[in-house]
Design a protein around this motif. Sequence first.
Motif, PDB file in Angstrom:
ATOM      1  N   LEU A 137       9.000   2.275  -9.299  1.00 28.18           N
ATOM      2  CA  LEU A 137       7.622   1.942  -9.643  1.00 28.18           C
ATOM      3  C   LEU A 137       7.128   2.892 -10.733  1.00 28.18           C
ATOM      4  CD1 LEU A 137       5.031   0.291  -8.966  1.00 28.18           C
ATOM      5  CD2 LEU A 137       4.437   2.112  -7.358  1.00 28.18           C
ATOM      6  N   PRO A 138       6.729   2.377 -11.904  1.00 20.89           N
ATOM      7  CA  PRO A 138       6.285   3.266 -12.979  1.00 20.89           C
ATOM      8  C   PRO A 138       4.918   3.874 -12.656  1.00 20.89           C
ATOM      9  CG  PRO A 138       5.956   0.983 -13.610  1.00 20.89           C
ATOM     10  CD  PRO A 138       6.713   0.951 -12.306  1.00 20.89           C
ATOM     11  N   PRO A 139       4.622   5.031 -13.217  1.00 23.28           N
ATOM     12  CA  PRO A 139       3.306   5.630 -12.999  1.00 23.28           C
ATOM     13  C   PRO A 139       2.224   4.811 -13.699  1.00 23.28           C
ATOM     14  CG  PRO A 139       4.517   6.891 -14.624  1.00 23.28           C
ATOM     15  CD  PRO A 139       5.480   5.880 -14.073  1.00 23.28           C
ATOM     16  N   ALA A 140       1.020   4.890 -13.169  1.00 20.06           N
ATOM     17  CA  ALA A 140      -0.117   4.208 -13.774  1.00 20.06           C
ATOM     18  C   ALA A 140      -0.934   5.199 -14.580  1.00 20.06           C
ATOM     19  CB  ALA A 140      -0.993   3.574 -12.698  1.00 20.06           C
ATOM     20  N   LEU A 230      -3.450  -2.143 -13.296  1.00 18.13           N
ATOM     21  CA  LEU A 230      -3.712  -0.945 -14.091  1.00 18.13           C
ATOM     22  C   LEU A 230      -2.694  -0.846 -15.230  1.00 18.13           C
ATOM     23  CD1 LEU A 230      -4.167   1.513 -11.095  1.00 18.13           C
ATOM     24  CD2 LEU A 230      -6.015   0.662 -12.559  1.00 18.13           C
ATOM     25  N   GLN A 231      -3.034  -0.022 -16.223  1.00 19.79           N
ATOM     26  CA  GLN A 231      -2.104   0.222 -17.311  1.00 19.79           C
ATOM     27  C   GLN A 231      -0.942   1.091 -16.844  1.00 19.79           C
ATOM     28  OE1 GLN A 231      -4.247   1.397 -21.090  1.00 19.79           O
ATOM     29  NE2 GLN A 231      -5.952   1.616 -19.665  1.00 19.79           N
ATOM     30  N   GLN A 232       0.244   0.834 -17.375  1.00 26.14           N
ATOM     31  CA  GLN A 232       1.358   1.741 -17.118  1.00 26.14           C
ATOM     32  C   GLN A 232       1.200   2.980 -17.995  1.00 26.14           C
ATOM     33  OE1 GLN A 232       5.356   0.243 -17.230  1.00 26.14           O
ATOM     34  NE2 GLN A 232       4.854  -1.630 -16.135  1.00 26.14           N
ATOM     35  N   ALA A 233       1.606   4.110 -17.465  1.00 24.92           N
ATOM     36  CA  ALA A 233       1.536   5.354 -18.242  1.00 24.92           C
ATOM     37  C   ALA A 233       2.636   5.351 -19.294  1.00 24.92           C
ATOM     38  CB  ALA A 233       1.689   6.558 -17.323  1.00 24.92           C
TER      39      ALA A 233
END
Length: 233
Positions: A137-140, A230-233
């Motif tokens: 799971l990528p960071p937000a 949300l946007q991905q970081a």
Amino acid sequence: MSYSSTTLVSNPQLLQRVQKQNEELRRYLAAQRVVVSSLERRAGRSLEQMGLCCKQLFEADTVDAQRAHLMQLQSEVSCLSDLIADTLLLQKLEAGKVEVRLVPIDLRLLLAVVSRHLQAPTMGSGNRVMLDVIDNLPPALADQELVEAVLTDLIARGSRYSDPAIPVIIGTDADNGRVAIKVTAQRFAPIGDRDFATEIVLCCRRIEVQGGEVRCQPGADNKQTVIISLQQA
């Protein structure tokens, strides 16, 4: 900004943009009317109930009865205080007076923290919250305090108003530069009571000021799912 009718007619793209802005404004004003009506009803009910509690308190002839009416009064005061606090925060968000700190957030860790106290089985029921987090799971890119407030509220409501045997399920997804948190519950409000416009709008605004969005969709078995994107970081 104002436009002359001649300018709008001669520029179809500008006309479409103005029409879109007008439609967004109409939706915003309609949502505001719903919030104001909800606030009026709920504040009125709380004040009426507080008056009744005070009357019963003065008429109580035993210490136990007085204590019971005092507890009811305290509960109403707390509910009204929470409603006022939410309303003030909503006004600040609408006016852009809340500082938003966008930083990379480990959602797996955040979800574990906000749901940990409800993951253990309770007497007579299973887990109140279940996590279904995807691998890698990528960071937000989000404001942790605002996201945590929304998740805490949704999980608490889903746990409180759903049947004890039906858990709240928190899932995740990631696609096209976005990361989604999906909170599924049997219900997020008492049966037959939909007068929670303030909390709904506050939830949406907390996410929207971060460049995110919130949407709801019906699920299987009459469950409801709130999706936070949300946007991905």
